[in-house]
Design an enzyme around this catalytic site. Structure first.
Site, short mmCIF file in Angstrom:
data_model
loop_
_atom_site.label_atom_id
_atom_site.label_comp_id
_atom_site.label_asym_id
_atom_site.label_seq_id
_atom_site.Cartn_x
_atom_site.Cartn_y
_atom_site.Cartn_z
N ARG A 74 0.84 -1.21 0.00
CA ARG A 74 0.00 0.00 0.00
C ARG A 74 0.87 1.26 0.00
O ARG A 74 0.49 2.29 -0.55
CB ARG A 74 -0.96 0.01 1.19
CG ARG A 74 -0.27 0.02 2.55
CD ARG A 74 -1.23 0.29 3.67
NE ARG A 74 -0.59 0.15 4.97
CZ ARG A 74 -0.98 0.77 6.08
NH1 ARG A 74 -2.01 1.59 6.04
NH2 ARG A 74 -0.36 0.57 7.22
N GLU B 70 -18.69 4.24 -0.43
CA GLU B 70 -17.90 3.59 -1.47
C GLU B 70 -18.69 3.37 -2.77
O GLU B 70 -18.14 3.49 -3.87
CB GLU B 70 -17.38 2.24 -0.97
CG GLU B 70 -16.34 2.35 0.14
CD GLU B 70 -16.96 2.55 1.52
OE1 GLU B 70 -16.20 2.73 2.49
OE2 GLU B 70 -18.21 2.52 1.62
N PHE C 115 -14.45 -3.07 1.40
CA PHE C 115 -15.45 -2.08 1.01
C PHE C 115 -15.44 -1.85 -0.51
O PHE C 115 -16.50 -1.63 -1.10
CB PHE C 115 -15.19 -0.76 1.73
CG PHE C 115 -15.06 -0.92 3.22
CD1 PHE C 115 -15.93 -1.75 3.92
CD2 PHE C 115 -14.06 -0.27 3.92
CE1 PHE C 115 -15.81 -1.91 5.29
CE2 PHE C 115 -13.93 -0.42 5.29
CZ PHE C 115 -14.81 -1.24 5.99
N ASP D 209 -7.92 -5.77 13.03
CA ASP D 209 -9.21 -5.26 12.56
C ASP D 209 -10.27 -6.37 12.50
O ASP D 209 -11.46 -6.09 12.47
CB ASP D 209 -9.06 -4.63 11.17
CG ASP D 209 -8.38 -3.28 11.25
OD1 ASP D 209 -8.14 -2.79 12.37
OD2 ASP D 209 -8.08 -2.71 10.19
N ARG E 134 -1.62 -4.45 3.97
CA ARG E 134 -1.26 -3.54 5.06
C ARG E 134 0.10 -3.87 5.65
O ARG E 134 0.85 -2.99 6.05
CB ARG E 134 -2.33 -3.65 6.15
CG ARG E 134 -2.03 -2.86 7.42
CD ARG E 134 -3.03 -3.22 8.51
NE ARG E 134 -2.87 -2.43 9.71
CZ ARG E 134 -3.56 -2.63 10.83
NH1 ARG E 134 -4.45 -3.61 10.87
NH2 ARG E 134 -3.36 -1.87 11.89
#
Length: 295
Positions: A10, A58, A83, A117, A167
């Protein structure tokens, strides 16, 4: 020995967007209130007039991106994979892929390594979703070098592209001389250079999952007689499924898949989760031994 360089893909995405922004004033970047996490915030600081934030919407973002692309812009629309691919599937299908528009979807935080998460954000189904859409190209880079090249290649491609970024910081696989091409696999270690107990093996990088390089798969099967796929995705619908389809049609051979075993994830440190869900070297080795027995 030189230190191992580790970078999240990312991060490479964010830097590549700035590089594109300087090269092409036609590039627009969008985000859905996650610019810091997706690294599109770097583009926002450099080119504030070409950055648009839809907020936590989104589906709206994808429709706006489609509208901008229809006017001739190259649009990068960014959010977490859950998303982007999940929540906005209908808009991607109908508003972007159906008219074959130049929208490039930057989906970050993909896979189980989102970590703490938890299951709601650990998207291990996105490749399966995007593979089912006509006109969609899917790029899943292995490291920061390939991630940058994927972004540049996506910008040059005429039509929609889904780019999958992580990530977690990962080791660098390629050097600056690496040549990336959409639809082409790369042999990392040739069969003749990788043998265990007289058994030929071959390590191949498949960054482009759709279209998939069927030639390199067939060639590998002919050299080794069996296949093991490994991916940070559900074993259903992802790289393993794509490879199995090619092998079944063109060169039948045993195929074993390493990936998330059709279960939801859970919250925890990213590296520990990779071990828990069998996404590590030890499990790949175990699968390879099983595949050899099936030859």
């Amino acid at each position: 020995m030189a230190d191992i360089i580790k970078t999240a893909t990312r991060d490479a995405y964010g830097k590549a967007l700035i590089e594109l922004g300087h090269k092409d004033k036609n590039v627009i970047v969008m985000d859905s209130d996650l610019a810091e996490a997706t690294r599109t915030g770097k583009f926002k600081k450099e080119f504030p007039d070409r950055f648009f934030d839809s907020g936590i919407a989104e589906c709206d973002m994808m429709c706006i991106a489609a509208g901008l692309a229809a006017t001739g812009h190259t649009v990068f629309a960014s959010s977490f994979a859950m998303f982007a691919a999940g929540r906005a599937f209908e808009q991607i299908r109908n508003s972007i892929a159906y008219p074959n528009l130049n929208v490039k979807i930057g989906a970050t935080h993909a896979g189980i390594s989102v970590g703490e998460d938890g299951a709601s954000h650990q998207c291990c189904e996105d490749i399966a979703l995007m593979r089912s859409i006509p006109n969609m190209v899917i790029l899943n880079p292995a490291d920061d070098v390939e991630a940058r090249l994927c972004v540049l290649a996506a910008a040059e491609h005429d039509g929609p592209v889904y780019m999958r970024f992580g990530r977690l910081a990962v080791p660098r696989v390629f050097d600056d001389n690496y040549n990336f091409e959409i639809g082409k696999g790369n042999v990392l270690i040739a069969a003749e250079n990788l043998k265990a107990d007289g058994i030929s093996a071959r390590v191949v990088n498949m960054a482009t999952i759709k279209p998939i390089d069927s030639d390199i798969i067939v060639d590998s099967v002919k050299k080794t007689g069996a296949v093991v796929t490994a991916e940070e995705h559900n074993i259903i619908g992802g790289l393993g499924s794509a490879v199995t389809e090619v092998v079944c049609e063109k060169c039948p051979a045993p195929v074993l898949r390493v990936g998330v075993e059709d279960v939801f994830g859970r919250s925890g440190p990213a590296v520990e989760l990779l071990h828990i869900y069998g996404l590590d070297a030890a499990h790949i080795e175990e699968k390879a031994k099983e595949a050899i027995k099936l030859k």
